[in-house]
Design an enzyme around this catalytic site. Structure first.
Site, PDB file in Angstrom:
ATOM      1  N   LYS A 168       1.008  -1.251  -0.088  1.00  0.00           N
ATOM      2  CA  LYS A 168      -0.360  -0.104  -0.330  1.00  0.00           C
ATOM      3  C   LYS A 168       0.682   1.124  -0.362  1.00  0.00           C
ATOM      4  O   LYS A 168       1.414   1.618   0.666  1.00  0.00           O
ATOM      5  CB  LYS A 168      -0.876   0.284   1.018  1.00  0.00           C
ATOM      6  CG  LYS A 168      -2.063   0.401   0.937  1.00  0.00           C
ATOM      7  CD  LYS A 168      -2.700   1.298   2.583  1.00  0.00           C
ATOM      8  CE  LYS A 168      -1.653   1.988   3.537  1.00  0.00           C
ATOM      9  NZ  LYS A 168      -1.339   3.784   2.584  1.00  0.00           N
ATOM     10  N   GLU A 241       9.727   1.753  10.551  1.00  0.00           N
ATOM     11  CA  GLU A 241      10.907   2.214  10.134  1.00  0.00           C
ATOM     12  C   GLU A 241      10.380   3.701  10.778  1.00  0.00           C
ATOM     13  O   GLU A 241       9.479   4.194   9.527  1.00  0.00           O
ATOM     14  CB  GLU A 241      11.557   2.001   9.110  1.00  0.00           C
ATOM     15  CG  GLU A 241      11.893   1.110   8.387  1.00  0.00           C
ATOM     16  CD  GLU A 241      13.630   1.090   9.013  1.00  0.00           C
ATOM     17  OE1 GLU A 241      13.955   2.122   9.974  1.00  0.00           O
ATOM     18  OE2 GLU A 241      14.259  -0.051   9.445  1.00  0.00           O
ATOM     19  N   CYS A 275      13.739  10.729   5.748  1.00  0.00           N
ATOM     20  CA  CYS A 275      13.405  10.589   7.369  1.00  0.00           C
ATOM     21  C   CYS A 275      15.327  10.225   7.950  1.00  0.00           C
ATOM     22  O   CYS A 275      15.079  10.791   8.821  1.00  0.00           O
ATOM     23  CB  CYS A 275      13.521   8.915   6.838  1.00  0.00           C
ATOM     24  SG  CYS A 275      14.462   7.870   6.544  1.00  0.00           S
ATOM     25  N   GLU A 371      10.162  16.794  14.297  1.00  0.00           N
ATOM     26  CA  GLU A 371      11.185  16.356  13.255  1.00  0.00           C
ATOM     27  C   GLU A 371      10.147  16.971  11.700  1.00  0.00           C
ATOM     28  O   GLU A 371       9.079  17.276  11.923  1.00  0.00           O
ATOM     29  CB  GLU A 371      11.026  15.614  12.199  1.00  0.00           C
ATOM     30  CG  GLU A 371      10.942  14.957  11.187  1.00  0.00           C
ATOM     31  CD  GLU A 371      10.066  13.388  11.026  1.00  0.00           C
ATOM     32  OE1 GLU A 371       9.104  12.634  11.027  1.00  0.00           O
ATOM     33  OE2 GLU A 371      11.040  12.934  10.484  1.00  0.00           O
TER      34      GLU A 371
END
Ligand code: NAD
Length: 467
Positions: A168, A241, A275, A371
């Site tokens: 997905k 992750e 990331c 972040e």
């Protein structure tokens, strides 16, 4: 109806619904994508479940052949995939091309690995072996920053180990995954790989589905926590992750002029939507002013634009939600620091934000602690390297980090004190398919890539025989 199709049970099918996919460089609708219903998700899981026993029994050499053919198909259609990737994701065409061929290379890498039976003990009284068995149906969930290569962290090891997969992609970047499904549908037996796309509404159902044995998830920490909770009831395997807030620490022996371009690239590649982008930069007070000035010059000179245009260095943010979030963080940073480059949007359609450098900001400001996942870098002054490491480690995240120094021993000593899953010296964000990658703390659980990444798609079985 959409020109793109879901892949369920070996067939390309329309979604029960459709959704618009927007080109972030123009804000125009790029294509209609299929949108799967929950019934279609269930059909995809059922197809994967049906295909599992035969695929698990297929000799590993044949499974490797399939992975190699997938790599060939990706390369043969590389230019088309790269163009589509730029259009849906926003990254410059050169970066998109690198991602496409990197994806093929990741498929090839895993064909060099095996899952041999390991003899743990062979003594007078007993023989003990460790076997690695596939788990069953894997749900692979991918975010929008690297739709192809992040998929290639998951599919090749999952398939090599004998699992079947329901993939997905993210709702705003479904097209390259769907195109890939079209290209490779005849390479794998029906149902071994299924691809469904959603409007951010099927992840929970995929996670909770009783016939899915493992979720391999890449995305934000908040969603990762939901995946963990959703998988708990049936004790599913999970690999997560998640987000990061990577610190770079620059020591006083670094030449700012030489290091600045590398630091800049580490922070701004893919417009900061990585990331393991460098998300906060700690610079020693003795070179702080010079480093800030170098970074500001690079930001001022950066070429921002549509990724399809020649010469574009940085594309737009991928979606409106991220665009708004980064703008909000920049506004907040203006109260806590000094913006010395960028700080604004570009006067044309598209989710563009100019590379932004903020100095005289420190821990406690949102831009440092959170972040940002966008093109804005806080540069923080420090005087004691031990203190800088402590501040880097104080984050709840722990994905990557880096130490920059002209003295390898000094850098290595500090690197070993970092608490993140990956630490680089005089570089940042160097990933390769043979190097295991995973986050500490709230950056994740388990690892991907390398042998460790392959083993995460297996169940260990010990066979212990009396002699
Ligand atoms: P996100 O968590 O919003 O979405 C990721 C995926 O999860 C999408 O496919 C989404 O549809 C799906 N999803 C949404 N709700 C779900 C649910 N309840 N259950 C299961 N799946 C669900 O993340 P994003 O905004 O697309 O991606 C950006 C984030 O991803 C950043 O935090 C970034 O650091 C992180 N990321 C991590 C890595 C890594 O390897 N550690 C790599 C890339 C991105």
């Amino acid at each position: 109806m959409s020109a793109y199709k879901l892949l369920i049970g070996g067939k390309l099918v329309d979604g029960d619904m459709t959704m618009d996919v927007v080109n972030p460089a123009t804000e125009e609708v790029l294509a209609k994508a299929p949108r799967a219903s929950e019934a279609q998700l269930n059909a995809a899981v059922a197809a994967a479940k049906t295909a599992f026993p035969a695929w698990a029994k297929t000799p590993i050499a044949e499974r490797k052949q399939a992975l190699l053919k997938i790599a060939d198909a990706i390369e043969a259609n590389g230019a088309e995939l790269a163009r589509l990737l730029t259009q849906e994701q926003g990254k410059p065409i050169g970066d998109a091309t690198g991602e496409v061929y990197g994806t093929a290379a990741f498929f090839r890498y895993f064909t060099m690995l095996d899952l041999p039976v390991k003899v743990i003990e062979d003594s007078e009284g007993k023989k003990v072996e460790a076997h690695r068995k596939p788990l069953g149906v894997i749900g692979a969930i991918v975010p929008w920053n690297f739709p192809l290569i992040l998929m290639a962290f998951k599919l090749p090891p999952a398939l090599l180990a004998g699992n079947t997969v329901v993939l997905k992609p993210a709702p705003t970047t479904p097209l390259t995954s769907l195109k890939l499904g079209e290209l490779i549908k005849d390479i794998l037996p029906a149902g071994v790989l299924n691809i469904i796309t959603d409007a951010n509404d099927l992840g929970a159902a995929l996670t909770a589905h009783p016939d899915v044995r493992k979720i391999s998830f890449t995305g934000s920490t908040a969603t990762g926590a939901k995946v963990m909770a959703g998988a708990a009831g049936l004790l599913k395997r999970i690999t997560l992750e998640l987000g990061g807030n990577d610190a770079g620490i620059v020591l006083d022996d670094v030449n700012p002029k030489e290091a600045a371009p590398k630091l800049f690239q580490s922070a701004f590649q893919n417009s900061g939507q990585v990331c393991i982008a460098m998300k906060r930069l700690y610079v020693h007070e003795s070179i702080y002013d010079e480093m800030c000035a170098e970074l500001a010059t690079l930001a001022d000179n950066a070429v921002i634009g549509d990724g399809l245009e020649q010469g574009t260095q940085f594309g737009p943010l991928q979606n409106k939600m991220q665009f708004d979030k980064v703008r909000e963080l920049i506004e907040d940073a203006k109260k806590n620091g000094k913006v010395i480059a960028g700080g604004g949007t570009v006067d044309k359609p598209g989710y563009f934000i100019r590379p932004t450098i903020v100095r005289d900001i420190t821990d406690g400001a949102r831009l440092v602690d959170e972040e940002q996942f966008g093109p804005v870098l806080p540069v923080i002054k420090y005087s004691d390297p031990q203190d800088a490491v402590a501040r880097a480690n104080a984050s709840p995240y722990g994905l990557g980090g880096s130490i920059w120094s002209s003295d390898p021993k000094r850098a290595y000593d500090l690197a070993t004190q970092m608490s993140s899953g990956s630490v680089w010296i005089n570089k940042h964000a160097d990933l390769a398919p043979n190097i295991p990658f995973g986050g500490a703390g709230m950056s994740g659980l388990g690892s991907e890539l390398g042998e460790e990444g392959l083993l995460e798609f297996t169940q260990l079985q010990v066979i212990n025989m009396a002699k």
